[in-house]
Design a protein around this motif. Structure first.
Motif, PDB file in Angstrom:
ATOM      1  N   LYS A 143       1.633  -2.644  -2.703  1.00 16.93           N
ATOM      2  CA  LYS A 143       0.909  -1.872  -3.721  1.00 16.93           C
ATOM      3  C   LYS A 143       1.134  -2.438  -5.114  1.00 16.93           C
ATOM      4  CE  LYS A 143       0.312   2.897  -5.310  1.00 16.93           C
ATOM      5  NZ  LYS A 143       0.739   4.320  -5.101  1.00 16.93           N
ATOM      6  N   TYR A 194      -4.317   1.100  -6.426  1.00 14.80           N
ATOM      7  CA  TYR A 194      -4.571   1.027  -4.976  1.00 14.80           C
ATOM      8  C   TYR A 194      -3.766   2.087  -4.234  1.00 14.80           C
ATOM      9  CZ  TYR A 194      -4.751  -0.975  -0.247  1.00 14.80           C
ATOM     10  OH  TYR A 194      -4.928  -1.179   1.102  1.00 14.80           O
ATOM     11  N   HIS A 195      -4.447   2.738  -3.327  1.00 14.58           N
ATOM     12  CA  HIS A 195      -3.803   3.617  -2.341  1.00 14.58           C
ATOM     13  C   HIS A 195      -4.383   3.257  -0.982  1.00 14.58           C
ATOM     14  CE1 HIS A 195      -1.648   7.190  -0.909  1.00 14.58           C
ATOM     15  NE2 HIS A 195      -2.691   7.384  -0.118  1.00 14.58           N
ATOM     16  N   SER A 196      -3.533   2.966  -0.015  1.00 16.73           N
ATOM     17  CA  SER A 196      -3.993   2.421   1.268  1.00 16.73           C
ATOM     18  C   SER A 196      -4.963   3.362   1.963  1.00 16.73           C
ATOM     19  CB  SER A 196      -2.798   2.151   2.189  1.00 16.73           C
ATOM     20  OG  SER A 196      -3.255   1.753   3.472  1.00 16.73           O
TER      21      SER A 196
END
Length: 476
Positions: A451, A461-463
């Motif tokens: 991240k 970003y967040h998966s």
């Protein structure tokens, strides 16, 4: 004398059709050859009529269960018996008659047959009961064998001792109506007041309201944010996952900077190649049928996969996928021209692939002429767009289009406005690129970029992958 037997308790067996009757002798008519019983029982059940009369021709067997004035009558019976038998072990004929004072038979039994008297033991006497039972067993075996013994047991269980009409159905509803549930619970509660009972009901309602299913959230979460990824440079297209999360595309220049930042943090090209090879192999195995196709019992139908690779990083990704497919008992045919100058990474992947059961060919003429199960296209390159103008590329593309096998394209080039090989599935890496509008189904592969590496190039970003490494993307 016929009157001597009045009041005696007898059991009359009338055969299988009429059954067995027990009762007290009320009359014996010598002229009409009949005998009557008062308060009769039929097969152990109280008869609805007060008296039953039997004809001698219906009687198969007659037993005396109890005789009034037993001591005086035994002597008179033994003296008066000249050929009659009250109970014998043989079958009586239809012409049996009732005589005075006992029922006689016109069959050929001996006239000296003894009279058998079966008597119940007085209630409450264990010794006399045991003696009587022993006498009954001996007599039953002698006069009827096992069948006689079983009939005697039936008589003991069901012969008398019940005065209720068993033919009447039990009234369940009426009996249940007699049960006052409220009164019983009030007695159980005893000292509980109405307020205490109300508090208990309120507490039970609260406990019921706090009961959750296994798939329900115990704690209330915050509202879901579907846009969890933001990019400094938008690629012009957006996708969404099955759960509704928005995944934006990024231009190739930003994608290139992201991979360079990952390499500086230790995510080398070799690591990425291994991850891409595993994820693309897993996707290919699923497309081939997964456990329904790849089983030990189905070794005679191993799937065949052709991988078309160029001498670049995209080609190295395809070779890594082919190595893992070969390790999973897939027949892999790798197409890679040997007259081209290759990168060192490609050479290393080819060396590893040569240690598997896969087959490598350098010309199109060595490829299968019949359709295969899956084609994996890794011919294109992001950097060199002139490869498509070379003859070997055109020949490979023509073979792929004529083979009519479904095509999986791994990391296709962005500048490819016109697909030389039409793909059914497209696998993007990390974040999708703004691909040309086609009917290809887009999938996204997690290549393991941390991240903080995304943050380094300005991507929040967040998966979106959840529990998977490859997820489908849909046009937003």
């Amino acid at each position: 004398m016929a009157t001597d037997w009045l009041g005696s308790v007898v059991s009359i067996d009338c055969g299988l059709t009429l059954g067995v009757y027990q009762g007290e002798v009320s009359s014996v008519d010598h002229a009409s050859q009949t005998i009557s019983l008062r308060q009769p029982y039929h097969n152990g059940v109280r008869c609805p009529v007060p008296e039953v009369t039997f004809s001698a021709m219906d009687i198969k067997e007659l037993k005396f269960l109890d005789i009034q004035n037993r001591g005086n009558k035994l002597s008179s019976v033994q003296g008066a018996a000249t050929g009659a038998s009250v109970m014998t072990s043989g079958h009586h004929s239809q012409s049996s008659r009732v005589t005075h004072p006992q029922v006689t038979s016109s069959s050929s039994h001996s006239s000296t047959a003894p009279i058998t008297i079966l008597r119940r033991a007085p209630a409450g006497s264990s010794n006399s009961r045991g003696t009587t039972q022993a006498t009954q067993k001996k007599t039953s075996v002698r006069n009827g064998g096992v069948a006689g013994l079983m009939r005697q047991k039936d008589d003991e269980c069901f012969g008398d001792g019940t005065d209720e009409d068993l033919d009447t159905d039990f009234d369940f509803e009426g009996n249940l109506a007699l049960f006052d549930k409220a009164a019983v619970f009030s007695q159980i509660d005893g000292t509980n007041s109405h307020s205490t009972r109300a508090q208990q009901h309120s507490r039970q309602d609260e406990q019921k309201a706090q009961t959750y299913r296994h798939d329900e959230n115990i704690l209330e979460g915050k509202p879901i944010t579907y846009r969890q990824i933001s990019v400094p440079q938008h690629g012009g297209k957006e996708y969404c996952t099955d759960s509704g999360l928005v995944v934006p595309s990024i231009p190739y220049e930003l994608h290139k900077r992201l991979l360079a930042a990952a390499e500086r943090q230790g995510l080398t090209l070799e690591r990425r190649l291994e991850t891409i090879g595993i994820c693309s192999c897993q996707m290919a195995l699923t497309l081939l049928g997964g456990p329904n196709r790849l089983t030990p019992k189905n070794v005679h139908q191993r799937p065949t996969v052709v991988i078309l690779c160029g001498p670049h990083i995209q080609g190295a990704q395809g070779i890594s996928c082919g190595r893992h497919l070969a390790n999973h008992d897939v027949e892999v045919i790798l197409f890679l021209p040997n007259f081209l100058k290759m990168q060192e990474t490609v050479t290393s992947e080819v060396t590893l692939f040569s240690r598997t059961s896969g087959k490598q060919v350098a010309t199109v003429k060595d490829l299968p002429t019949s359709p295969v199960d899956l084609l994996i296209n890794c011919l294109d390159c992001h950097e060199n767009h002139l490869l498509r103008e070379q003859s070997w590329y055109q020949t490979a593309a023509d073979w792929a289009n004529s083979n009519r096998a479904p095509v999986l394209s791994i990391d296709p080039a962005v500048s490819e406005q016109c697909q030389n090989i039409e793909a059914k599935w497209t696998l993007s890496l990390g974040l999708p690129l703004p691909l040309a509008e086609t009917e290809s189904r887009v999938y996204l592969c997690d290549i393991g970029i941390p991240k903080l590496v995304f943050q380094e190039v300005g991507i929040s970003y967040h998966s979106p992958f959840g529990c998977k490494f490859v997820i489908p993307l849909h046009p937003a």
